[in-house]
Design an enzyme around this catalytic site. Structure first.
Site, PDB file in Angstrom:
ATOM      1  N   GLU A 172      25.336  50.168  50.030  1.00  0.00           N
ATOM      2  CA  GLU A 172      24.149  49.320  50.252  1.00  0.00           C
ATOM      3  C   GLU A 172      23.980  48.315  49.119  1.00  0.00           C
ATOM      4  OE1 GLU A 172      23.163  49.576  53.151  1.00  0.00           O
ATOM      5  OE2 GLU A 172      23.983  51.565  53.593  1.00  0.00           O
ATOM      6  N   GLU A 227      30.444  44.656  56.359  1.00  0.00           N
ATOM      7  CA  GLU A 227      30.661  46.103  56.363  1.00  0.00           C
ATOM      8  C   GLU A 227      32.010  46.520  55.783  1.00  0.00           C
ATOM      9  OE1 GLU A 227      28.174  47.727  56.647  1.00  0.00           O
ATOM     10  OE2 GLU A 227      26.799  46.527  57.867  1.00  0.00           O
TER      11      GLU A 227
HETATM   12 ZN   LIG Z   1      26.630  48.457  55.623  1.00  0.00          ZN
END
Ligand SMILES: [Zn+2]
Length: 905
Positions: A348, A370
């Site tokens: 994060e 991601e």
């Molecule tokens: Zn993520």
């Protein structure tokens, strides 16, 4: 974003069992929720209105937006007002914005010199139209809208509410398409604008958002107004707020700019955030050092969302975590939970640069968020806690992604987006795990320093703005001194894992060499009709001639090529086909290459290199290119020693058995498994001891569950039952990290009495214990008891989200699969009423555990119509049917070899 419940269905089950992304049960019976959306939604268009397609029109752009919400978490609805500043590039009569389930009250447009009335109306399920009498002139106007919206209590997206200890909390989760449930907006990542947020809340509630509070004013009748500082440019999906009786725990400062850090927790749970507080600043420091730039926001709050919410979300200034992952009392904490939290927090925090500072222009480039966050999280965690060996975790994650990529129906990392379902589908193991593995491979190929300079260049150039894959390629190519795009694209824009076959040749005249060939790896039963695949595969091999080791690298671009081992002074004793485990490919060593490598090279290989060999062995058995007995012998040889090797060996052995072993050989298989794991399992024991090494603690679950559950070791089974019964009487008798292993081992051989005791205990247990007990009830192999466990999914006193662990536990084991699937399809509608929408999608994967044609047909027949009715459902169903097809084909092909091998035990 890290979602605990996304990914492969088996992943879901494992996550539910081991990571614990489960929450607390609710007192009230669940309320019905809206049906999942069908895509594309048929749109009713009043008059001559022609709604835009998947993306809003280019002629109208937002430039800033202010939002005022009146929100009481105890209430199902909230009121809102927005002012959206717009830039019109041409005369425009209709303004199109996103909005879902919003009740419009009033709207007008303010131009430079007048207030223009507009007619406001919802169109379809996702759009709002604001229609003026006459076209608005190009330039800047402001759209003002007053409306009310819904704060969901069964969803964990949009504005949603959770109750804990009788107190209500409201939070948000807008990624990917849920900001439109909170306010009218331009809900696409490419529209990156400053936001001014104001919350009117009850005086006793606290309110938080991405930015620090600018002013707080008391209001009438127990309300107050909290105004936040304007944000830097953000897309809708990163806007966040939370309201409720949260406690704020000061956690000092972090980063170069010494930004304040706080842990925001449900009332009274501050002490449970101690671990989260202690690791956040050190992880941020690691990231700042890697990026060479400071954390880009002015504060860092980390908020624990009460209730059943898995995973985490990277909102700038307000990172949110499901409470079970972030909060834990010292008495119930485990090493696994701490590692899970730290790895997720690193992910994060990496997003603060990848995604937040530089945002993908559209969802087809989600990998820029991601894949990068996963890849960098492994790197920084490895530097921060070397003993955790995050490089090994990286290789494990690579292996899991490859299994998803084996499917002919797998997505590409960069898949064109044609529907909202494609956007939701992009958050899968391909974008995360494969993307991270591909980045690691190219990092190794262009060199770590050049790669780091390329990433920094890309972030510097597009800071506070948006970017595309081409922008990243451009920056990296400049720093690397070579055009990286052609090679990279072969991994981003087509699905599949390359299979590289290698043949060692030692001619009398000249250096030894490897003949290389590539094709798409396909398991038996896969029907690939997509034509030939080719990759530019960066690959490195390691070899030894006597004591002297060497390495050679190339990029394999054609169907075949030759790699000279020019420094080898003689024919190598062994060749490892994937040095440092950096390559994203399966390797097939022809001839006796694998045998020699295992026999002579084994002890000189790193743990990641041995893991890669085991993953390759598993894959090659699946494609019929390696004899199953040979693979199991290799695994037995390589799986000694480290914890990760043990669990990887266990996984390979487990995968080979499942549904493939004829009944007549089951006891042989159990003896083989006992021989492999039993001695070490008994030496380690179920119960951890003070002062034990981390290695032993990590190894225990794999060893004991293999020896007991699969090896059917009678002494260990009896021990597991005894320990479980004792623990049910006195909860201090098992350490938190030992409980799941002991209880699941007891359940696999459990009887009605044990089932009854566990079920009773679940009614009065703490949250942590109840989650464990429910998962345990999914581990019984007796059909009658399985049916009793399944009843809990529809029990009004049980949260169905928690009880899903039962369903997937029973689906994953052959003896209980049939009853679990019958339950699933008979009660599908009832389950759907009780679950958030995205979990409904994953229910459609529940038929993927079967391994015979009759059940395959049944799954297709009963789930086919349902899949068309659930967003993203068709891909999930197609992938589960493909898994069944593969299993059927493998069962036929592997049976002779398996029979031969197991007959010896
Ligand atoms: Zn993520």
């Amino acid at each position: 974003m890290r979602l605990g419940h996304l990914g492969a269905i088996l992943g879901l089950w494992l996550t539910l069992l081991h990571v614990g992304c489960l929450g607390r049960s609710r007192d009230a019976a669940p309320t019905p929720m809206p049906r999942p959306r069908v895509v594309p939604a048929p749109v009713e268009t009043p008059g001559a209105l022609v709604p835009p397609g998947l993306r809003l029109e280019a002629g109208v752009r937002p430039t800033r937006q202010s939002v005022t919400l009146e929100l009481d978490p105890r209430q199902e609805t909230f009121r809102g007002e927005v002012d959206v500043e717009l830039s019109l590039s041409e005369p425009t009569r209709v303004l199109w914005l996103h909005g879902t389930e919003l009740t419009l009250r009033r709207a007008h447009v303010q131009t430079a010199d007048s207030r223009v009335p507009v007619e406001a109306m919802p169109v379809g399920e996702d759009l709002l139209a604001f229609v003026a009498e006459a076209p608005l002139a190009p330039g800047t106007v402001t759209l003002h809208v007053e409306y009310s919206g819904r704060a969901y209590d069964k969803e964990d997206s949009g504005v949603f509410r959770e109750q804990e200890e009788g107190r209500w909390y409201a939070m948000t989760q807008f990624q990917p398409l849920y900001a439109r449930r909170a306010f009218p907006c331009f809900d696409e990542p490419g529209f990156k604008i400053p936001w001014s947020l104001t919350l009117r809340v009850r005086a006793e509630d606290a309110a938080f958002s991405n930015m620090p509070v600018r002013a707080e004013e008391p209001g009438a009748e127990g309300w107050k107004t909290v105004r936040f500082q304007p944000t830097p440019p953000l897309p809708t999906y990163l806007v966040a707020f939370a309201v409720g009786p949260f406690d704020a725990v000061d956690a000092g400062t972090a980063g170069e700019a010494k930004v304040p850090v706080r842990m925001l927790v449900p009332r009274g749970r501050g002490a449970e955030a101690a671990y989260a507080a202690s690791v956040t600043a050190p992880l941020l420091a690691q990231l700042e050092e890697w990026f060479g730039s400071p954390y880009p926001y002015s504060k860092l709050d980390v908020l624990a969302v009460p209730g059943l919410v898995g995973g985490a979300m990277e909102h700038p200034g307000l990172i949110t975590f499901g409470a079970p992952l972030m909060l834990r009392t010292p008495e119930t904490d485990t090493l696994w939970r701490q590692r899970g939290f730290a790895e997720t927090q690193a992910h994060e925090l990496a997003h603060q640069w990848f995604g937040n500072l530089v945002t993908p222009a559209w969802w087809d480039d989600l990998w820029l968020n991601e894949s990068f966050a996963d890849w960098l999280a492994f790197k920084v965690v490895k530097r921060w806690q070397p003993t955790w060996r995050a490089d090994v975790r990286r290789v494990e994650a690579r292996g899991q992604a490859m299994q998803e990529d084996w499917l002919v129906t797998a997505r590409s990392i960069r898949q064109p987006i044609e529907s909202p379902g494609d956007i939701h589908g992009a958050f899968d193991g391909i974008t995360y795990g494969k993307g991270a593995a591909v980045l690691a491979m190219f990092e190794s190929s262009v060199g770590q320093d050049a790669f780091q300079r390329g990433v920094r260049h890309y972030l510097r150039t597009h800071a506070s703005g948006i970017a595309t894959t081409e922008d990243f390629f451009h920056a990296l190519s400049l720093e690397a001194g070579q055009d990286v795009a052609p090679a990279f694209s072969t991994f981003l824009d087509q699905p599949g894992v390359p299979l590289v076959a290698m043949t060692l040749q030692c001619p009398k005249d000249g250096a030894p060499r490897l003949a290389l060939e590539q094709k798409r790896y396909l398991p038996l039963g896969a029907k690939d009709t997509s034509g030939p695949h080719g990759w530019h595969v960066p690959l490195c091999v390691r070899y030894a001639v006597g004591a002297k080791e060497g390495r050679a690298c190339t990029v394999l671009t054609g169907a075949s090529d030759t790699l000279e081992l020019s420094e080898a002074k003689g024919c190598p004793d062994w060749v490892h086909p994937n040095a440092d485990a950096r390559g994203y490919y399966h390797a097939l060593l022809r001839g006796d290459g694998l045998e020699k490598l295992a026999r002579r090279g084994g002890s000189r290989l790193t743990v990641p290199e041995r893991l890669v060999l085991m993953a390759d062995a598993r894959a090659l058995v699946g494609s019929g290119e390696l004899d199953v007995g040979q693979a199991l012998t290799l695994v037995a040889r390589l799986g000694e020693g480290d914890a990760e090797l043990v669990s990887s060996a266990a996984e390979v052995v487990d995968s080979v058995h499942r549904d493939l072993v004829p009944d007549s050989l089951r006891s042989h298989r159990a003896r083989f498994v006992r021989g492999l794991f039993g001695g070490r399992a008994r030496a380690v024991g179920f119960v951890s001891r003070p002062g034990e090494s981390e290695e032993t603690r990590l190894m225990r679950p794999s060893l004991l569950s293999m020896a007991t559950t699969e090896g059917e070791d009678p002494r260990l089974r009896a021990e597991a039952r005894r320990l479980t019964l004792r623990w049910l009487q006195d909860r201090s008798t098992l350490a938190p990290e030992d409980r799941a292993t002991v209880l699941s081992a007891a359940a696999a051989a459990g009887d009605a009495e044990l089932h009854q005791r566990l079920r009773e205990a679940a009614r009065t247990a703490t949250d942590e214990e109840r989650r464990l007990l429910l998962a345990t009830l999914g581990g019984f192999r007796d059909v009658t008891l399985a049916n009793k466990s399944l009843e809990l999914l529809l029990d009004a006193k049980v949260d169905t989200r928690e009880a899903l662990a039962i369903l997937f536990g029973l689906l994953s084991e052959a003896p209980t699969r049939e009853v679990a699937f019958t339950f699933l399809h008979e009660h599908f509608d009832a389950l759907r009423e009780r679950l958030p929408r995205d979990l409904t999608t994953w229910l459609l994967g529940g038929g993927g555990f079967f391994c015979d044609a009759a059940h395959r047909d049944e799954v297709a027949r009963v789930f086919g119509p349902r899949a068309r009715d659930v967003e993203g459902g068709e891909r999930v169903l197609a992938q589960s049917l493909e898994r069944v097809d593969q299993c059927i084909a493998q069962r036929e092909a592997l049976r002779p070899g398996l029979t031969r091998f197991l007959a010896r035990y």
